[in-house]
Design an enzyme around this catalytic site. Structure first.
Site, mmCIF file in Angstrom:
data_model
loop_
_atom_site.group_PDB
_atom_site.id
_atom_site.type_symbol
_atom_site.label_atom_id
_atom_site.label_comp_id
_atom_site.label_asym_id
_atom_site.label_seq_id
_atom_site.Cartn_x
_atom_site.Cartn_y
_atom_site.Cartn_z
ATOM 1 N N HIS A 111 9.510 33.786 56.803
ATOM 2 C CA HIS A 111 9.156 32.448 56.312
ATOM 3 C C HIS A 111 10.405 31.625 56.002
ATOM 4 O O HIS A 111 10.319 30.616 55.308
ATOM 5 C CB HIS A 111 8.275 32.546 55.061
ATOM 6 C CG HIS A 111 7.134 33.509 55.198
ATOM 7 N ND1 HIS A 111 7.208 34.815 54.751
ATOM 8 C CD2 HIS A 111 5.924 33.368 55.780
ATOM 9 C CE1 HIS A 111 6.070 35.441 55.041
ATOM 10 N NE2 HIS A 111 5.274 34.587 55.670
HETATM 11 S S1 FES Z 1 10.636 34.657 53.612
HETATM 12 FE FE1 FES Z 1 8.637 35.458 53.416
HETATM 13 S S2 FES Z 1 8.934 37.593 53.534
HETATM 14 FE FE2 FES Z 1 10.948 36.768 53.637
#
Ligand code: FES
Length: 179
Positions: free
Chosen positions: A144
């Protein structure tokens, strides 16, 4: 390169697993893909303490070990990486923590700034970040988009906390025991 050597740039994401209570890096080891095949036995093997010979990790390299079912990163930081990590103001950090507070002292009593030891798990939802990547040239979590700096501190993205420092100690000038 054999499968039980620290990774270099061409094999950055290779993980190797030290088995038993005191297996040293470069000693008896099993490759990561074997973990799934071995099931519970592998979990048991990975549950104890592991010893890591830091002398096997060249400056600028990162070693990945499996410890208690999680990847542990051991990075031999360059002078530039250390300098950048030290220069950051705590007010810039989402999870304020000085670089020196993420390190421990060696047998001489001095903090060893070269070796950063972390649980290599993103504090957002648990993906494994990629090294030498991201806006802060530390680690980048592609799940993410979390960016960590050269001290493993969260700098940008959804992760709430810095990557965790596991319990470890120096048992000689060049060997640490994790767990
Ligand atoms: S940014 Fe979501 S698991 Fe690493």
């Amino acid at each position: 390169m054999s499968d039980n050597q620290p990774d270099d740039g061409s094999k950055r994401d290779f993980i190797f697993l030290a088995t038993g209570a005191v297996a040293a890096a470069g000693g008896a080891s099993l490759a990561w893909p074997l973990v799934a095949q071995m099931g519970k036995a592998a979990d048991t093997l990975a549950a104890g303490s592991i010893e890591i010979d830091l002398s096997k990790i060249a400056e600028g390299q990162q070693l990945k070990m499996l410890w208690r079912g999680k990847p542990v990163f051991v990075r031999h930081r360059t002078a530039a990486e250390i300098e950048v990590a030290e220069a950051v103001e705590l007010t810039e950090l989402k999870d304020p923590e000085a670089d020196v507070d993420r390190l421990i002292a060696g047998p001489s009593g001095a903090v060893n700034q070269k070796y950063l030891v972390m649980v290599g798990v993103c504090t957002h939802f648990g993906c494994v970040p990629v090294g030498e990547a991201g806006d802060f040239e530390g680690w980048y979590c592609p799940c993410h988009g979390s960016h960590y700096d050269t001290s493993g501190r969260i700098r940008k993205g959804p992760a709430p906390k810095n990557m965790v420092i596991p319990p470890y100690e120096y048992i000689s000038d060049n060997v640490i025991k994790v767990g």
